[in-house]
Design an enzyme around this catalytic site. Structure first.
Site, PDB file in Angstrom:
ATOM      1  N   GLY A  13       0.770  -1.230   0.000  1.00 25.80           N
ATOM      2  CA  GLY A  13       0.000   0.000   0.000  1.00 25.80           C
ATOM      3  C   GLY A  13       0.801   1.280   0.000  1.00 25.80           C
ATOM      4  CB  ILE A  20      -1.248   4.859   6.869  1.00 27.18           C
ATOM      5  CG1 ILE A  20      -2.126   6.101   7.094  1.00 27.18           C
ATOM      6  CG2 ILE A  20      -1.192   4.018   8.140  1.00 27.18           C
ATOM      7  CD1 ILE A  20      -3.565   5.791   7.457  1.00 27.18           C
ATOM      8  CB  VAL A  92      -4.526  -2.174  -0.296  1.00 25.57           C
ATOM      9  CG1 VAL A  92      -5.102  -2.070  -1.708  1.00 25.57           C
ATOM     10  CG2 VAL A  92      -3.031  -2.446  -0.350  1.00 25.57           C
ATOM     11  CE1 TYR A 155     -13.478   6.737   3.639  1.00 24.26           C
ATOM     12  CE2 TYR A 155     -14.880   5.191   4.828  1.00 24.26           C
ATOM     13  CZ  TYR A 155     -13.638   5.562   4.353  1.00 24.26           C
ATOM     14  OH  TYR A 155     -12.559   4.748   4.581  1.00 24.26           O
ATOM     15  CE  LYS A 162     -10.719   1.589   4.492  1.00 24.93           C
ATOM     16  NZ  LYS A 162      -9.360   0.996   4.489  1.00 24.93           N
ATOM     17  CB  ILE A 191      -3.738  10.544   7.906  1.00 23.54           C
ATOM     18  CG1 ILE A 191      -3.747  10.155   9.387  1.00 23.54           C
ATOM     19  CG2 ILE A 191      -2.335  10.955   7.481  1.00 23.54           C
ATOM     20  CD1 ILE A 191      -2.866   8.961   9.718  1.00 23.54           C
ATOM     21  CG  LEU A 194      -2.388   9.599  -3.780  1.00 20.74           C
ATOM     22  CD1 LEU A 194      -2.129  11.006  -4.303  1.00 20.74           C
ATOM     23  CD2 LEU A 194      -1.487   8.603  -4.493  1.00 20.74           C
TER      24      LEU A 194
END
Length: 255
Positions: A13, A20, A92, A155, A162, A191, A194
């Site tokens: 990732g 992260i 990922v 989101y 998730k 955070i 990208l």
């Protein structure tokens, strides 16, 4: 002090120094682990090559986790290079841009499939590929977000993916526990990675966390890396199937 000397950590990732995955790689490397740093495609190779010298012992590998043949060849390369894997990190996630910005009701069948394939199924795929190399047991870690539990603006389908990822953690923990392989997730606070660029009004989310979290600030990559180091170390030997929040306490707040 946690000592991972002699351990091999494979980290999927990496995108750039804000990833992260990079924060986790730094912390595991500082503890003595040998790092296999994995990036998706040729476009990201330059970023990986530039970061490698900052780690004590590391090599970079290209692998697109949406392609089974690439997973197979990459893990064959791990076996040849390292002979074993002790730690596997899955950082990922992806959903098409339109599926993120459009109202959730307009989620397409294909967008839903892609989000779940890349963000959740790939954890199963690499865990299965790693299994023959985790002969001494080990730790598998993935990254989630509070959007798996609560609705966050913009989101959308990623939150559903998730949620599937967190359920996957629990089922994998049950499946791999008899082999002394632990599976956990970190639910990190927002955070500026990208991937976060694709989330509309992301700055508003950051500001809300700063205002409402008990620590009144946002988390950074190295703090997530520190939690990852703990969860992948012998200190967490009895912890599996858990979602650990590293979000400055935001998840405990109501109003």
């Amino acid at each position: 002090m946690i000592d991972l000397t002699g351990k091999v950590a494979v980290i999927f990732g990496l995108a750039n120094k804000r990833s992260i995955a990079w924060g986790i790689a730094q912390k595991l490397s500082e503890a003595g682990a040998t790092i296999a740093l994995c990036y998706q495609n040729e476009r990201l190779k330059r970023e990986a090559d530039a970061l490698l010298p900052e780690l004590k012992s590391a090599k970079a590998f290209q692998c697109d986790l949406s392609v089974d043949a690439e997973i197979e060849s990459t893990f064959a390369a791990f076996q040849q290079e390292f002979g074993k894997i002790d730690i596997l990190v899955h950082a990922v996630a992806y959903a098409p841009a339109d599926e993120i910005k459009n109202d959730f009701i307009f989620t397409s069948r294909e967008g839903f499939r892609i989000a779940h394939d890349v963000s959740a199924y790939t954890l199963i795929a690499i865990s299965r590929a790693a299994l023959p190399l985790m002969t001494e047991g080990g730790a598998i870690l993935t990254l989630s977000y509070y959007g798996a539990e609560k609705v966050f603006p913009n989101y959308n389908v990623m939150g559903v993916a998730k949620a599937a990822l967190e359920a996957t953690v629990r089922y994998l923990a049950a499946s791999l526990g008899p082999k002394n392989i632990r599976v956990n997730a970190i639910s990190a606070g927002p955070i500026k990675t990208l991937a976060a660029r694709g989330i509309g009004d992301f700055t508003k989310i950051l500001d809300t966390v700063t205002e409402r979290a008990p620590l009144h600030r946002n988390v950074d990559q190295l703090e997530v890396g520190g939690a990852a180091l703990f969860l992948c170390s012998p200190l967490a030997s009895a912890i599996t199937g858990e979602i650990t929040y590293v979000d400055c306490g935001y998840n405990i707040t109501g109003m």
